[in-house]
Design a protein around this motif. Structure first.
Motif, short mmCIF file in Angstrom:
data_model
loop_
_atom_site.label_atom_id
_atom_site.label_comp_id
_atom_site.label_asym_id
_atom_site.label_seq_id
_atom_site.Cartn_x
_atom_site.Cartn_y
_atom_site.Cartn_z
N MET A 199 -74.99 75.05 -44.55
CA MET A 199 -75.88 74.94 -43.41
C MET A 199 -75.28 75.71 -42.23
N GLU A 224 -76.80 76.91 -36.28
CA GLU A 224 -78.09 76.72 -35.62
C GLU A 224 -78.89 75.61 -36.29
N GLU A 225 -78.85 75.56 -37.61
CA GLU A 225 -79.56 74.52 -38.35
C GLU A 225 -78.97 73.14 -38.08
N ILE A 226 -77.66 73.08 -38.03
CA ILE A 226 -76.99 71.81 -37.73
C ILE A 226 -77.37 71.34 -36.33
N GLU A 227 -77.35 72.26 -35.38
CA GLU A 227 -77.71 71.91 -34.00
C GLU A 227 -79.14 71.39 -33.92
N GLN A 228 -80.05 72.03 -34.62
CA GLN A 228 -81.44 71.57 -34.63
C GLN A 228 -81.55 70.16 -35.21
N GLU A 229 -80.81 69.90 -36.28
CA GLU A 229 -80.84 68.58 -36.90
C GLU A 229 -80.27 67.50 -35.97
N ILE A 230 -79.20 67.83 -35.27
CA ILE A 230 -78.60 66.89 -34.31
C ILE A 230 -79.61 66.57 -33.21
N GLN A 231 -80.25 67.60 -32.68
CA GLN A 231 -81.22 67.37 -31.61
C GLN A 231 -82.43 66.59 -32.11
N ALA A 232 -82.90 66.90 -33.31
CA ALA A 232 -84.04 66.19 -33.89
C ALA A 232 -83.71 64.71 -34.11
N SER A 233 -82.45 64.42 -34.40
CA SER A 233 -82.02 63.03 -34.63
C SER A 233 -81.72 62.31 -33.31
N ARG A 234 -81.84 63.03 -32.21
CA ARG A 234 -81.60 62.48 -30.87
C ARG A 234 -80.19 61.90 -30.73
#
Length: 121
Positions: free
Chosen positions: A1, A4-14
């Motif tokens: 991963m 950028e993908e990890i960052e998006q997942e972190i943000q999506a998980s709040r």
């Protein structure tokens, strides 16, 4: 991963607790220097390698030195196996990526230390 993908997942998980981000790392870098091992040998001694094999090998090894805001330096490297595949720009990108990978735990430790000291009060 990818980062950028990890960052998006972190943000999506709040997930909002303090953490080190790639942006934090990039902001902490004041300078980046790139050179090959051949450049380093020549710069240090003024001599070229005394064999074709050594000269070729040294030209395929790329270094990145990141200077951080506090003056600490971190290095990354990239080695290419075949001279035919050597691409200087790609070597610099890989060396930088490897140097940044070394900055993550350093900045993580510094953040954890700040949080610990705050908790102790």
């Amino acid at each position: 991963m990818r980062e950028e993908e990890i960052e998006q997942e972190i943000q999506a998980s709040r997930l909002t607790a303090p953490r080190v981000t790639l942006e934090d790392i990039e902001e902490n870098i004041t300078s980046a220097f790139y050179f090959t091992a051949a450049d380093g040998v020549y710069g240090a001694s003024g001599h070229r390698p005394n064999s074709v094999r050594a000269g070729t090998a040294l030209r395929l090894l790329t270094f990145c030195v990141l200077v951080l805001r506090n003056g600490f330096t971190v290095t990354g490297e990239s080695a290419c196996v075949s001279p035919e595949n050597f691409d200087a720009e790609l070597g610099r990108k890989i060396a930088r990526q490897n140097a940044i990978a070394k900055v993550w735990p350093l900045m993580g430790y510094a953040l954890r230390e700040r949080l610990f000291l705050r908790e102790e009060k």
